[in-house]
Design a protein around this motif. Sequence first.
Motif, mmCIF file in Angstrom:
data_model
loop_
_atom_site.group_PDB
_atom_site.id
_atom_site.type_symbol
_atom_site.label_atom_id
_atom_site.label_comp_id
_atom_site.label_asym_id
_atom_site.label_seq_id
_atom_site.Cartn_x
_atom_site.Cartn_y
_atom_site.Cartn_z
ATOM 1 N N GLU A 43 -12.331 0.502 -11.353
ATOM 2 C CA GLU A 43 -12.844 -0.323 -10.235
ATOM 3 C C GLU A 43 -11.792 -1.320 -9.752
ATOM 4 O O GLU A 43 -11.682 -1.578 -8.560
ATOM 5 C CB GLU A 43 -14.098 -1.071 -10.683
ATOM 6 N N LYS A 44 -11.043 -1.894 -10.689
ATOM 7 C CA LYS A 44 -10.015 -2.871 -10.287
ATOM 8 C C LYS A 44 -8.930 -2.204 -9.437
ATOM 9 O O LYS A 44 -8.446 -2.777 -8.468
ATOM 10 C CB LYS A 44 -9.380 -3.520 -11.522
ATOM 11 N N THR A 45 -8.572 -0.960 -9.818
ATOM 12 C CA THR A 45 -7.566 -0.225 -9.036
ATOM 13 C C THR A 45 -8.096 0.015 -7.621
ATOM 14 O O THR A 45 -7.372 -0.164 -6.635
ATOM 15 C CB THR A 45 -7.278 1.147 -9.692
ATOM 16 N N MET A 46 -9.367 0.442 -7.556
ATOM 17 C CA MET A 46 -9.959 0.758 -6.251
ATOM 18 C C MET A 46 -10.006 -0.484 -5.358
ATOM 19 O O MET A 46 -9.708 -0.426 -4.171
ATOM 20 C CB MET A 46 -11.381 1.322 -6.441
ATOM 21 N N ALA A 47 -10.394 -1.623 -5.965
ATOM 22 C CA ALA A 47 -10.462 -2.857 -5.185
ATOM 23 C C ALA A 47 -9.063 -3.222 -4.671
ATOM 24 O O ALA A 47 -8.889 -3.633 -3.522
ATOM 25 C CB ALA A 47 -11.014 -3.986 -6.046
ATOM 26 N N TYR A 48 -8.047 -3.006 -5.516
ATOM 27 C CA TYR A 48 -6.673 -3.355 -5.136
ATOM 28 C C TYR A 48 -6.183 -2.467 -3.994
ATOM 29 O O TYR A 48 -5.638 -2.953 -3.004
ATOM 30 C CB TYR A 48 -5.733 -3.221 -6.346
ATOM 31 N N ILE A 49 -6.424 -1.158 -4.113
ATOM 32 C CA ILE A 49 -5.867 -0.267 -3.071
ATOM 33 C C ILE A 49 -6.667 -0.346 -1.776
ATOM 34 O O ILE A 49 -6.153 -0.027 -0.711
ATOM 35 C CB ILE A 49 -5.704 1.200 -3.539
ATOM 36 N N GLN A 50 -7.908 -0.794 -1.880
ATOM 37 C CA GLN A 50 -8.661 -1.004 -0.642
ATOM 38 C C GLN A 50 -8.005 -2.131 0.155
ATOM 39 O O GLN A 50 -7.827 -2.047 1.364
ATOM 40 C CB GLN A 50 -10.108 -1.365 -0.973
ATOM 41 N N GLN A 51 -7.580 -3.168 -0.578
ATOM 42 C CA GLN A 51 -6.931 -4.301 0.073
ATOM 43 C C GLN A 51 -5.539 -3.932 0.587
ATOM 44 O O GLN A 51 -5.122 -4.361 1.647
ATOM 45 C CB GLN A 51 -6.843 -5.451 -0.923
ATOM 46 N N SER A 52 -4.823 -3.106 -0.184
ATOM 47 C CA SER A 52 -3.445 -2.769 0.203
ATOM 48 C C SER A 52 -3.400 -1.599 1.172
ATOM 49 O O SER A 52 -2.348 -1.258 1.703
ATOM 50 C CB SER A 52 -2.618 -2.426 -1.044
ATOM 51 N N SER A 53 -4.548 -0.950 1.401
ATOM 52 C CA SER A 53 -4.655 0.225 2.297
ATOM 53 C C SER A 53 -3.813 1.402 1.819
ATOM 54 O O SER A 53 -3.281 2.156 2.637
ATOM 55 C CB SER A 53 -4.252 -0.132 3.733
ATOM 56 N N ALA A 54 -3.705 1.578 0.502
ATOM 57 C CA ALA A 54 -2.980 2.751 -0.013
ATOM 58 C C ALA A 54 -3.818 4.008 0.216
ATOM 59 O O ALA A 54 -5.043 3.940 0.334
ATOM 60 C CB ALA A 54 -2.712 2.570 -1.504
ATOM 61 N N GLY A 106 0.806 -1.231 0.000
ATOM 62 C CA GLY A 106 0.000 0.000 0.000
ATOM 63 C C GLY A 106 0.832 1.272 0.000
ATOM 64 O O GLY A 106 0.345 2.336 0.400
ATOM 65 N N TYR A 107 2.087 1.189 -0.465
ATOM 66 C CA TYR A 107 2.941 2.384 -0.485
ATOM 67 C C TYR A 107 2.699 3.237 -1.730
ATOM 68 O O TYR A 107 3.307 4.285 -1.895
ATOM 69 C CB TYR A 107 4.419 1.986 -0.424
ATOM 70 N N ILE A 108 1.834 2.749 -2.620
ATOM 71 C CA ILE A 108 1.535 3.526 -3.827
ATOM 72 C C ILE A 108 0.037 3.417 -4.134
ATOM 73 O O ILE A 108 -0.558 2.365 -3.961
ATOM 74 C CB ILE A 108 2.390 3.041 -5.031
ATOM 75 N N GLY A 109 -0.529 4.543 -4.545
ATOM 76 C CA GLY A 109 -1.937 4.573 -4.936
ATOM 77 C C GLY A 109 -2.127 5.562 -6.065
ATOM 78 O O GLY A 109 -1.194 6.278 -6.455
ATOM 79 N N PRO A 110 -3.341 5.638 -6.620
ATOM 80 C CA PRO A 110 -3.615 6.494 -7.771
ATOM 81 C C PRO A 110 -3.296 7.960 -7.497
ATOM 82 O O PRO A 110 -3.585 8.464 -6.408
ATOM 83 C CB PRO A 110 -5.125 6.329 -7.993
ATOM 84 N N GLY A 111 -2.694 8.619 -8.468
ATOM 85 C CA GLY A 111 -2.445 10.058 -8.363
ATOM 86 C C GLY A 111 -1.197 10.429 -7.581
ATOM 87 O O GLY A 111 -0.804 11.594 -7.538
ATOM 88 N N MET A 112 -0.560 9.449 -6.963
ATOM 89 C CA MET A 112 0.639 9.754 -6.175
ATOM 90 C C MET A 112 1.856 9.895 -7.098
ATOM 91 O O MET A 112 1.835 9.488 -8.249
ATOM 92 C CB MET A 112 0.887 8.644 -5.139
ATOM 93 N N VAL A 113 2.924 10.488 -6.538
ATOM 94 C CA VAL A 113 4.199 10.605 -7.253
ATOM 95 C C VAL A 113 5.220 9.721 -6.542
ATOM 96 O O VAL A 113 5.426 9.869 -5.334
ATOM 97 C CB VAL A 113 4.699 12.065 -7.290
ATOM 98 N N LEU A 114 5.808 8.790 -7.279
ATOM 99 C CA LEU A 114 6.819 7.905 -6.706
ATOM 100 C C LEU A 114 8.113 8.027 -7.492
ATOM 101 O O LEU A 114 8.089 8.100 -8.723
ATOM 102 C CB LEU A 114 6.336 6.446 -6.753
ATOM 103 N N VAL A 115 9.231 8.099 -6.782
ATOM 104 C CA VAL A 115 10.526 7.940 -7.440
ATOM 105 C C VAL A 115 11.309 6.862 -6.704
ATOM 106 O O VAL A 115 11.183 6.705 -5.491
ATOM 107 C CB VAL A 115 11.360 9.256 -7.494
ATOM 108 N N GLY A 116 12.082 6.089 -7.458
ATOM 109 C CA GLY A 116 12.853 5.001 -6.865
ATOM 110 C C GLY A 116 14.197 4.877 -7.547
ATOM 111 O O GLY A 116 14.339 5.266 -8.706
#
Lengths: 420, 162
Positions: A230-241, A109-119
């Motif tokens: 919807e698939k993204t939402m279901a995924y991030i609900q589970q990952s608690s992003a 859950g360290y990443i969710g929609p609309g966020m900015v990630l760099v690695g």
Amino acid sequence: MSNTLTEKILARASGQNIITPGDIVDVDVNTAFVHDVFISGVVEEFSKLPHKKVWNPNNIVFIADHEVPAVSEWAGECYKTMLRFAEEQQIKKVHIAEGVCHQLIPEKGYIGPGMVLVGTDSHSTTHGALGAFASGIGTTEMASVLATGKIWLRVPETIHFELTGVLPQGVYAKDIVLSMLGILGAEGANYKAIEITGSAVENLSIADRLTICNMAVEMGAKNALFAPDEKTMAYIQQSSADPSFITTIDAPQYDRTINMHLNDIKPMLAFPKGVDDIHGVDEAIGREIHEAFIGSCTNGRYEDFVVAANIIRGKRIPKHVRLIITPASMSIYKRLIADGIALDFIDAGGMITNPGCGLCYGKHGGVLSKTDVAITSNNRNFPGRLGHKDSKVYLASPATVAWSAVNGKISDPMECNGLL
Amino acid sequence: MGNAWKFGDNIDTDQIIPSQYLVLPTIKDMSKHAMEPQHPDFGKTFTPGDIIVGEVNFGCGSSREQAPLVLKELGVQVIIALDFARIFFRNCINNGILPIEHPCAKEISDKDILEIDLQNGVIFNQNTQKKYHFNKIEGYLAEILDAGGLPEYIVKRKEKNG
């Protein structure tokens, strides 16, 4: 004219109302991650900066995945550097040998929609699968991000893939992204964003989207993304992003649109010359192989192993083939054990390794000899990348790898009866 | 002024510094193996001032910063290519190496003698007697380059702004 998803995310993250390609913006980072190979470099560069403390320990993730178990006398020092710096800076999100960064980050859950990630890993583009802006950076740049929480970015032009239709049986997300590479080439998306939309997207699982965004960097892309659904939402609900950065698109203006009808795609290979030497599997049928690898941040997910196990179950891999299975995280590994899939691979003569990146960059767990030919589900086959410079690597979907392993030679998964 | 070391398309970071050498203790040790898969003697015979010239997508592949660092260690100040992979491009700037994107990369041959005038943005090929103008990097990126790299720039900025 409406903005692309990449533009909307970068506008929000830089506090601007309107941005256009070519603008340089100073962007707030939501998640910054560093892996074990580069932790020493990042810490050393950070020590040169006037900042004593990182900008926000809650937004920083450290993952040891490339060198686990230790592959050299140096690796143990990397873990210690990671743990010491994390303790000094009160960084709690530290994972040693729990999985590959590009699986753990979405899973935890360290990443969710609309966020900015760099690695500090070029395959950071993976996380666009969840509708985020995600890109890879170097160690000096990362030290600067850890200190300031910001990074400058040039707003990229966007290449748009419009996907329609349905994938034929035996054809998978990997074949889609290899086909994209065939169209754009290894530099076709340099400095650019890739956005993937269309009626076919709703049928692509999050695992499929992670596979496609993962290899966007092989086309040179800065980032690649799917709009959240919807698939993204279901995924991030589970990952608690964190769902508070969700951004959606509305008929944006793209630099270029490429239409792909999924019904026309067939099982594909990247030939040993490089990631963009793309051919149909039918052009290499019968080529003897010595190593078959299913794993990596591209295709080491539960769904990949289900497909592979359905092909391999009850069969015996020929003696001249080493089948290597590397789950992308411990939670995937545990599911494979609980569901009996791990036994399918072992009984067929395969080896299961711990989650990690070793094989994919030629460090350990399957290094190739001069005369070896391998078929692998990972993302790179640069000359010498997986071992000897004369070894040959074909990149393929897990199904193509599994069916080729069973036959001891490159084989077309469309001719296999065991597919889901 | 220096010799051109000419490379082709898609020179990836595994060519610039193969992963097996990333475990060596220092950048100096690693630099002896720079470009080894392409040119086994590169690390031993590259002379400071020589210029690397690539074609399409120079520096693609992994984000490893050791790639520009080993080149910097050998004395690389400028790399000319048709275009660069983006992480490598940023890593160059952040370490004070100037990446010049220019179509002239196509016309430069191995061992051509090049003169580069950074002040005026001019590349002169002594062998072909051809002169090329390139756009100088400006703004924020120029400030990083002028400071000698990103850490130096941040230190300077912090000193200035307090």
